[in-house]
Design a protein around this motif. Structure first.
Motif, mmCIF file in Angstrom:
data_model
loop_
_atom_site.group_PDB
_atom_site.id
_atom_site.type_symbol
_atom_site.label_atom_id
_atom_site.label_comp_id
_atom_site.label_asym_id
_atom_site.label_seq_id
_atom_site.Cartn_x
_atom_site.Cartn_y
_atom_site.Cartn_z
ATOM 1 N N ASP A 19 43.105 40.441 41.715
ATOM 2 C CA ASP A 19 43.924 41.575 41.314
ATOM 3 C C ASP A 19 43.798 41.782 39.810
ATOM 4 O O ASP A 19 43.433 40.862 39.064
ATOM 5 N N ARG A 292 39.145 57.413 42.064
ATOM 6 C CA ARG A 292 39.520 56.389 43.044
ATOM 7 C C ARG A 292 38.494 56.308 44.171
ATOM 8 O O ARG A 292 38.070 55.218 44.577
ATOM 9 N N ASP A 296 35.967 53.087 45.013
ATOM 10 C CA ASP A 296 35.913 52.402 46.301
ATOM 11 C C ASP A 296 34.487 52.230 46.808
ATOM 12 O O ASP A 296 34.233 51.407 47.700
ATOM 13 N N HIS A 297 33.568 53.022 46.270
ATOM 14 C CA HIS A 297 32.172 52.949 46.713
ATOM 15 C C HIS A 297 31.253 52.374 45.642
ATOM 16 O O HIS A 297 30.031 52.518 45.736
ATOM 17 N N GLN A 304 32.728 43.803 45.255
ATOM 18 C CA GLN A 304 33.157 45.086 45.801
ATOM 19 C C GLN A 304 34.486 45.483 45.178
ATOM 20 O O GLN A 304 35.387 44.665 45.046
ATOM 21 N N MET A 305 34.601 46.752 44.763
ATOM 22 C CA MET A 305 35.829 47.256 44.153
ATOM 23 C C MET A 305 36.711 47.947 45.181
ATOM 24 O O MET A 305 36.233 48.397 46.226
ATOM 25 N N ARG A 306 38.013 48.031 44.861
ATOM 26 C CA ARG A 306 38.948 48.785 45.681
ATOM 27 C C ARG A 306 40.035 49.351 44.764
ATOM 28 O O ARG A 306 40.619 48.620 43.960
ATOM 29 N N SER A 307 40.304 50.652 44.884
ATOM 30 C CA SER A 307 41.335 51.302 44.084
ATOM 31 C C SER A 307 42.391 51.891 45.002
ATOM 32 O O SER A 307 42.070 52.535 46.003
ATOM 33 N N ASN A 308 43.663 51.653 44.674
ATOM 34 C CA ASN A 308 44.793 52.223 45.403
ATOM 35 C C ASN A 308 45.550 53.234 44.542
ATOM 36 O O ASN A 308 46.767 53.383 44.677
ATOM 37 N N LEU A 403 43.713 48.688 40.768
ATOM 38 C CA LEU A 403 42.318 48.312 40.970
ATOM 39 C C LEU A 403 42.238 46.829 41.315
ATOM 40 O O LEU A 403 42.990 46.008 40.771
ATOM 41 N N SER A 404 41.354 46.486 42.208
ATOM 42 C CA SER A 404 41.165 45.081 42.579
ATOM 43 C C SER A 404 39.709 44.852 42.956
ATOM 44 O O SER A 404 38.956 45.794 43.233
ATOM 45 N N LEU A 406 37.640 43.065 45.787
ATOM 46 C CA LEU A 406 37.803 42.485 47.118
ATOM 47 C C LEU A 406 36.895 41.288 47.335
ATOM 48 O O LEU A 406 37.247 40.337 48.027
#
Length: 438
Positions: A19, A292, A296-297, A304-308, A403-404, A406
């Motif tokens: 995180d 965002r 995510d891509h 690998q990234m992930r945005s909420n 942002l995190s 994964l």
């Protein structure tokens, strides 16, 4: 007896994702921006390179993926020297090009309009070039866990691609805007490195259309409102005073007031305000929600990234923060005018022939002008501080904490990359006034 050297390697990475934390304090940022802005005013702008460096270091250290802060190692002297280099190059380029364009404009068209238009078009490629170079410099001076980021050379490639994509977007009347957003971001992302790891922008440009929904809804409602006011139920009926006569009658308030009473449902003009706010919200929503979706891509080998990111919250932050900052700017402008009237007298604005007395005429003119100049610079200083506190700070905090990472297995295989050297740092961006507060 031998002594073992201390272990300076970064702590091990967890098997699960990471995180991103944000630990900055708003009051600390306020005082940092105020103090550095104060020195910028006193130095007539030269300290802004140090101000930008200090602010970036503060923001970067507040963003902590997995608890480890980002580092910004940029040098203000690099920025200052780069600015001078860029100014010299741009002065030569713009001077020669403008001279040739004006010669052709007067020779072939007997006016300067074509020359000015050509001069504006000629600066656009440099504008895109400066954008890419500024991003490359910032990434090259950013580190995490001791590993440098980087961006491959390719500023001119980005510039001509940006020109082509903008031309396609304009010809499509904005329908292909997501296409431009995707391919320009892909060009930059696919050339971005974290140490030896290369980032890749995945996905397709069609996926960005879902970020345009609020703007499209607001646009359709606005178009419908205009059609209602102009054609379906005209605001100005045929029996009313023609619009041209109303415009020409602005000098006569009484006649103008009588004319608008002939309009039908004048209250409907109030609907333009929420329509405008809807368009602003839609534009801000697209700008950040598209980031965002693109985040995510984004991926690298084993990362690998992930945005909420929340589109509604980010839009509220941006709009309300901007309203607060610009309200202070407007109040400051009125205050400056009042101070100028008090120190210099109304003759400065209403012609000296009026013979009006100057309330503070006993002060030397240079002191009065200096006081007004200080108020002017101070007003923009305080506006910049409030923009940091109410716009930049909450935006960066929200984007960071949503942002995190994964997957972080690939981070263990990353090695250091060589330092990127820059002759002009962010000079072109500064000279073309593209340099943001951070």
């Amino acid at each position: 007896m031998t002594t073992s050297s201390p272990d300076i390697s970064p702590p091990p990475l967890p098997e699960e994702g990471l995180d991103v934390w944000f630990v900055g304090n708003r009051s600390a940022l306020f005082w940092l921006a105020l103090k550095s802005g104060f020195w910028t005013v006193l130095s007539l702008g030269f300290y802004r390179f140090w101000m930008k460096t200090r602010l970036r270091r503060w923001y970067w250290s507040a963003i902590r993926p997995g608890g480890h802060p980002l580092e910004y190692v940029g040098d203000p002297w690099e920025k200052l020297l780069g600015f001078f280099i860029a100014v010299v190059i741009l002065t030569f380029y713009i001077g020669i090009v403008n001279l040739l364009l004006m010669f052709v404009s007067f020779s072939l068209f007997q006016n300067s309009v074509v020359g000015y238009f050509g001069s504006f078009i000629g600066v656009i490629p440099i504008w895109f070039y400066a954008q890419y170079r500024a991003r490359r410099y910032v990434l090259a001076r950013t580190r995490w866990r001791g590993v440098r980021f980087g961006l491959e050379a390719g500023a001119w490639g980005y510039a001509w691609r940006a020109l082509v994509h903008w031309l396609i977007t304009i010809c499509s009347l904005g329908v292909l805007w997501p296409r431009m957003t995707f391919w320009l971001e892909k060009y930059k992302t696919d050339r971005t490195f974290f140490g030896s790891a290369k980032l890749v922008q995945g996905g397709r440009w069609i996926m960005l259309y879902r970020a345009t929904v609020p703007f499209l809804v607001a646009l359709l409602l606005t178009v419908g409102l205009v059609c209602w006011l102009v054609w379906l139920d005209p605001l100005i009926p045929d029996s009313a005073t023609p619009f041209e006569d109303i415009v020409n009658g602005f000098d006569d308030p009484e006649a103008f007031g009588y004319a608008i009473f002939g309009w039908q449902g004048i209250w409907r003009l109030l609907l333009l305000a929420p329509a405008g706010l809807g368009l602003i919200y839609g534009a801000v929503h697209y700008r950040f929600v598209s980031k965002r979706i693109l985040a995510d891509h984004k991926f690298s080998a084993g990362v690998q990234m992930r945005s909420n990111l929340n589109g509604l919250r980010i839009s509220v932050i941006y709009v309300l923060g901007s309203i607060i900052a610009y309200s202070i700017l407007v109040i400051g402008i009125f205050a400056i005018v009042a101070v100028a009237f008090g120190l210099l007298g109304s003759g400065v604005f209403l012609e000296a022939q009026l013979g009006t007395a100057e309330p503070l005429a006993g002060l030397p003119r240079w002191l009065s002008i200096g006081t007004v100049a200080i108020f002017y610079l101070g007003m923009f200083l305080f506006w910049g501080v409030l923009h940091h506190v109410f716009v930049t700070y909450p935006l960066m905090r929200h984007m960071a904490v949503t942002l995190s990472l994964l997957n972080v297995v690939g981070l263990t295989q990353i090695s250091q990359r060589a330092r990127d050297e820059f002759a002009e740092a962010e000079g072109f961006s500064e000279a073309l006034d593209l340099g943001a507060a951070i």
